[in-house]
Design a protein around this motif. Structure first.
Motif, mmCIF file in Angstrom:
data_model
loop_
_atom_site.group_PDB
_atom_site.id
_atom_site.type_symbol
_atom_site.label_atom_id
_atom_site.label_comp_id
_atom_site.label_asym_id
_atom_site.label_seq_id
_atom_site.Cartn_x
_atom_site.Cartn_y
_atom_site.Cartn_z
ATOM 1 N N GLU A 21 47.983 -19.367 -4.212
ATOM 2 C CA GLU A 21 48.750 -19.019 -5.415
ATOM 3 C C GLU A 21 50.005 -19.891 -5.538
ATOM 4 O OE1 GLU A 21 51.019 -15.115 -7.256
ATOM 5 O OE2 GLU A 21 49.323 -14.791 -5.898
ATOM 6 N N GLY A 22 50.161 -20.520 -6.704
ATOM 7 C CA GLY A 22 51.347 -21.347 -6.972
ATOM 8 C C GLY A 22 51.335 -22.697 -6.287
ATOM 9 N N LYS A 23 50.235 -23.053 -5.606
ATOM 10 C CA LYS A 23 50.172 -24.322 -4.859
ATOM 11 C C LYS A 23 49.674 -25.464 -5.760
ATOM 12 C CE LYS A 23 50.875 -22.928 -0.419
ATOM 13 N NZ LYS A 23 51.189 -21.518 -0.503
ATOM 14 N N GLU A 111 55.546 -40.728 -7.308
ATOM 15 C CA GLU A 111 56.693 -39.817 -7.149
ATOM 16 C C GLU A 111 56.303 -38.365 -7.410
ATOM 17 O OE1 GLU A 111 59.650 -40.430 -5.812
ATOM 18 O OE2 GLU A 111 58.801 -42.421 -5.473
ATOM 19 N N THR A 112 55.465 -38.165 -8.416
ATOM 20 C CA THR A 112 54.998 -36.803 -8.747
ATOM 21 C C THR A 112 54.256 -36.204 -7.564
ATOM 22 O OG1 THR A 112 54.773 -37.405 -11.079
ATOM 23 C CG2 THR A 112 53.603 -35.429 -10.360
ATOM 24 N N LEU A 113 53.318 -36.958 -6.991
ATOM 25 C CA LEU A 113 52.515 -36.471 -5.861
ATOM 26 C C LEU A 113 53.396 -36.214 -4.636
ATOM 27 C CD1 LEU A 113 49.332 -38.760 -6.143
ATOM 28 C CD2 LEU A 113 49.613 -36.428 -6.976
ATOM 29 N N ILE A 117 52.922 -32.032 -4.072
ATOM 30 C CA ILE A 117 51.648 -31.644 -3.446
ATOM 31 C C ILE A 117 51.861 -30.783 -2.189
ATOM 32 C CG2 ILE A 117 49.570 -32.507 -2.253
ATOM 33 C CD1 ILE A 117 49.485 -32.796 -5.324
ATOM 34 N N ASN A 118 51.099 -29.678 -2.132
ATOM 35 C CA ASN A 118 51.138 -28.767 -0.967
ATOM 36 C C ASN A 118 49.934 -28.929 -0.042
ATOM 37 O OD1 ASN A 118 52.109 -26.790 -3.563
ATOM 38 N ND2 ASN A 118 53.556 -27.054 -1.878
ATOM 39 N N ILE A 119 48.771 -29.231 -0.637
ATOM 40 C CA ILE A 119 47.527 -29.315 0.144
ATOM 41 C C ILE A 119 46.725 -30.528 -0.324
ATOM 42 C CG2 ILE A 119 45.371 -28.117 0.773
ATOM 43 C CD1 ILE A 119 46.908 -25.500 -0.238
ATOM 44 N N VAL A 120 46.181 -31.290 0.634
ATOM 45 C CA VAL A 120 45.322 -32.440 0.319
ATOM 46 C C VAL A 120 43.913 -32.176 0.844
ATOM 47 C CG1 VAL A 120 44.872 -34.892 0.778
ATOM 48 C CG2 VAL A 120 47.211 -34.121 0.360
ATOM 49 N N LYS A 156 56.434 -31.471 0.405
ATOM 50 C CA LYS A 156 56.034 -30.066 0.529
ATOM 51 C C LYS A 156 54.643 -29.887 1.130
ATOM 52 C CE LYS A 156 58.734 -28.874 -3.573
ATOM 53 N NZ LYS A 156 58.656 -28.426 -4.980
ATOM 54 N N LEU A 157 54.116 -30.950 1.749
ATOM 55 C CA LEU A 157 52.736 -30.876 2.261
ATOM 56 C C LEU A 157 52.615 -29.887 3.416
ATOM 57 C CD1 LEU A 157 49.876 -32.133 1.912
ATOM 58 C CD2 LEU A 157 50.477 -33.692 3.760
ATOM 59 N N GLU A 158 51.636 -29.011 3.311
ATOM 60 C CA GLU A 158 51.384 -28.008 4.352
ATOM 61 C C GLU A 158 50.135 -28.331 5.166
ATOM 62 O OE1 GLU A 158 51.274 -24.089 2.575
ATOM 63 O OE2 GLU A 158 52.931 -24.576 1.234
ATOM 64 N N VAL A 159 49.083 -28.800 4.485
ATOM 65 C CA VAL A 159 47.792 -29.038 5.159
ATOM 66 C C VAL A 159 47.130 -30.288 4.593
ATOM 67 C CG1 VAL A 159 45.558 -28.014 5.804
ATOM 68 C CG2 VAL A 159 47.456 -26.518 5.190
ATOM 69 N N PHE A 160 46.468 -31.043 5.479
ATOM 70 C CA PHE A 160 45.668 -32.199 5.078
ATOM 71 C C PHE A 160 44.257 -31.975 5.631
ATOM 72 C CE2 PHE A 160 45.825 -36.876 3.955
ATOM 73 C CZ PHE A 160 44.496 -37.142 4.227
ATOM 74 N N MET A 161 43.284 -31.733 4.739
ATOM 75 C CA MET A 161 41.890 -31.507 5.154
ATOM 76 C C MET A 161 41.064 -32.764 4.894
ATOM 77 S SD MET A 161 41.797 -28.479 6.422
ATOM 78 C CE MET A 161 40.030 -28.425 6.676
ATOM 79 N N HIS A 162 40.364 -33.208 5.924
ATOM 80 C CA HIS A 162 39.558 -34.435 5.842
ATOM 81 C C HIS A 162 38.082 -34.113 6.027
ATOM 82 C CE1 HIS A 162 38.253 -38.554 6.576
ATOM 83 N NE2 HIS A 162 37.754 -38.190 7.734
ATOM 84 N N PHE A 163 37.232 -34.625 5.120
ATOM 85 C CA PHE A 163 35.782 -34.445 5.236
ATOM 86 C C PHE A 163 35.197 -35.581 6.058
ATOM 87 C CE2 PHE A 163 36.534 -31.679 1.660
ATOM 88 C CZ PHE A 163 35.578 -30.678 1.810
ATOM 89 N N SER A 164 34.564 -35.231 7.178
ATOM 90 C CA SER A 164 33.878 -36.219 8.011
ATOM 91 C C SER A 164 32.380 -35.912 7.944
ATOM 92 C CB SER A 164 34.408 -36.140 9.444
ATOM 93 O OG SER A 164 33.844 -37.153 10.235
#
Length: 527
Positions: A21-23, A111-113, A117-120, A156-164
């Motif tokens: 929510e709000g992310k 700059e916007t990103l 951005i909170n989650i990638v 503000k990044l909290e998590v970076f998820m990578h698809f392998s």
């Protein structure tokens, strides 16, 4: 080493939709198969997400927003359109090229990103098995590297998820949920590729990839190591799906939109073009539905965001260890499903057979693929039409060659982190973000998968099923007629000329006649 949160933290955890929510979320590869399913599920099940930024490549004929508009007009988004008519206002297309410095982003977009951005979710990759090493490294390794550098600047990044991929380390039989040492130092390889010409790269590729079957699995292993080494300050999670197939349940069963991986093979089998392929009956067909992968990914990002684990969290998103399905069963269900619900304009009745023996495989490929294709092309030429069968068979054999490694071998994957993740979910989240493959019923899934190729890939209407079944019966009668003519020809050419063969033939016929006479007499006596 796996991180498990204290029990008190689990109790106070917010639900998955509440976490999003709000992310502001960034997705790469959103126009690809996996990316668009992730986008749809995120918007539908986490409806209070603030915005989803999608990185889209430039195309001469379309701007990024037009590409997104085209993507969300497909059937996948029908349910979301019905439930949230204004969902597109949350999707923001951003022009980008992953292989270029700074991702080829404009200063304003960058700059916007960085600011919001909170989650990638990094889904973008080349999934072509026959990609050159240079191109595969560019997108799968350098692209990942560029994105990490941008992510490190996100405030503000909290998590970076990578698809392998679960096959990143397919050179070993048992694969743990850890990042393994790379086959080569990625930095040295990237530096070398800069001065090497294409001919030299192609020459050394087999030596570099070693026992791995292709550049895709090789570069995915390198990308994982880059993630671990260069993303030390980031909260990283890695999802490793096996062979990603049609959806299991969401947004509806059997959704698929491409010919990649097993789907193209299934369609070729349904059309009656594919008659034989190399596979081991006992080898595990580690298919995993796309919605299982997406649900596990959204849950994994929630878990990492809430708990901030000390190490990179790796999730082997596979089915073989908990609900095994074998290639012999794939063969059986394919034949059954396409006979019950046939595709339109089938060339022959669906009947695929798998072999491990090379000589048998080559014999049946010649008999079942090459000779009928040549005959068909001759008929097409004689009737003034363009021949296409031999071309299709050549393409099919090439695709099968790339898949043979995966259909002939089995692996075992540790899934402790997947089990742990499932145990962290509340009962409500377990329903909304279901990735428990123990509940998967393979016969039903395969039937839906085959129907999905018909409805969503080939765009065939269900109203055409009676006509397709009629056509299949016609093909069966033609086959029976052909076999009868063949038996008569064999009789005339071989048996009729040999006294011994005639004697055997007459003996068999008289035996059948006596059996039928006895059967009739027994039936009459009963009455």
């Amino acid at each position: 080493m796996h991180f498990h949160p204290p029990l008190s933290d689990v109790v106070t955890m917010v639900s998955i939709p509440e976490y999003y929510e709000g992310k502001n979320v960034l997705i790469t590869g959103a126009t690809g198969f996996l990316g668009k399913v992730l986008l749809e599920k995120l918007l539908r099940s986490c409806s209070k997400v603030k915005a989803v930024y999608v990185l889209v490549r430039r195309k001469a004929e379309q701007n990024p927003q037009e590409r997104v508009e085209e993507m969300i007009s497909c059937k996948l988004f029908d349910r979301l359109r019905e439930e949230q008519p204004d969902f597109k206002t949350k999707i923001i297309a951003v022009t980008s090229e992953l292989t270029q410095p700074e991702l080829d982003l404009s200063e304003q977009d960058k700059e916007t990103l960085i600011d919001c951005i909170n989650i990638v979710f990094h889904c973008a990759a080349t999934v072509r098995f026959n990609e050159t090493l240079r191109d595969s490294v560019k997108l799968n390794v350098i692209g990942t590297q560029q994105l990490i550098h941008l992510a490190q600047r996100m405030k503000k990044l909290e998590v970076f998820m990578h698809f392998s991929t679960a096959y990143a380390y397919c050179n070993q039989k048992h694969i743990e949920e850890i990042v393994y040492p790379p086959p080569v130092d990625p930095k040295k390889l990237i530096d070398s590729l800069e001065w090497m010409d294409d001919g030299l790269i192609n020459d050394i590729t087999p030596k570099l990839i070693g026992t791995r079957p292709n550049t895709y699995t090789y570069t995915k292993a390198l990308a994982e190591y880059v993630m671990q080494q260069e993303g030390t300050k980031l909260n990283i999670g890695i999802i490793r799906p096996s062979i990603v197939g049609a959806s299991w349940k969401e947004p509806f069963p059997g959704w698929i939109d491409n010919f990649n991986g097993p789907s193209g093979i299934f369609i070729a089998a349904g059309k009656g073009i594919l008659r034989t392929m190399r596979a081991s009956n006992s080898a595990v067909a580690d298919l995993v539905p796309v919605d299982v992968v997406v649900n596990a990914t959204l849950a994994a990002a929630w878990y990492s965001g809430m708990n901030r684990p000390r190490n990179v969290m790796v999730y082997n998103c596979t089915t073989g260890g908990t609900n095994p399905f074998h290639w012999g069963e794939v063969e059986r269900y394919l034949n059954l499903s396409f006979k019950m619900n046939p595709l339109e304009q089938t060339v022959r009745r669906p009947h695929v057979k798998i072999y491990t023996n090379s000589l048998l495989l080559q014999f049946w490929r010649t008999v079942g693929h090459i000779l009928p294709a040549l005959f068909s092309d001759v008929v097409l030429r004689l009737t003034g039409q363009k021949p296409w069968m031999m071309k299709a068979i050549t393409r099919l054999h090439k695709a099968l060659m790339f898949l043979e490694y995966f259909t002939s071998n089995s692996w075992t994957w540790s899934t402790d982190n997947m089990t742990m993740l499932m145990n962290q979910l509340s009962p409500e989240d377990k329903k909304t973000f279901n990735f428990d493959v123990r509940q998967l019923h393979w016969a039903e899934y395969m039937e839906n998968y085959c129907m999905g190729t018909k409805k969503y890939v080939l765009n065939e209407e269900m109203s055409g099923l009676p006509a397709a079944r009629k056509h299949l019966n016609k093909l069966r009668n033609i086959r029976y007629g052909f076999n009868t003519v063949l038996v008569i020809l064999i009789w005339r050419i071989f048996i009729a000329r040999s006294q011994m063969a005639r004697n055997i033939w007459y003996f068999v016929v008289s035996l059948c006649y006596k059996f039928l006479s006895y059967f009739r007499a027994s039936s009459t006596m009963r009455y």
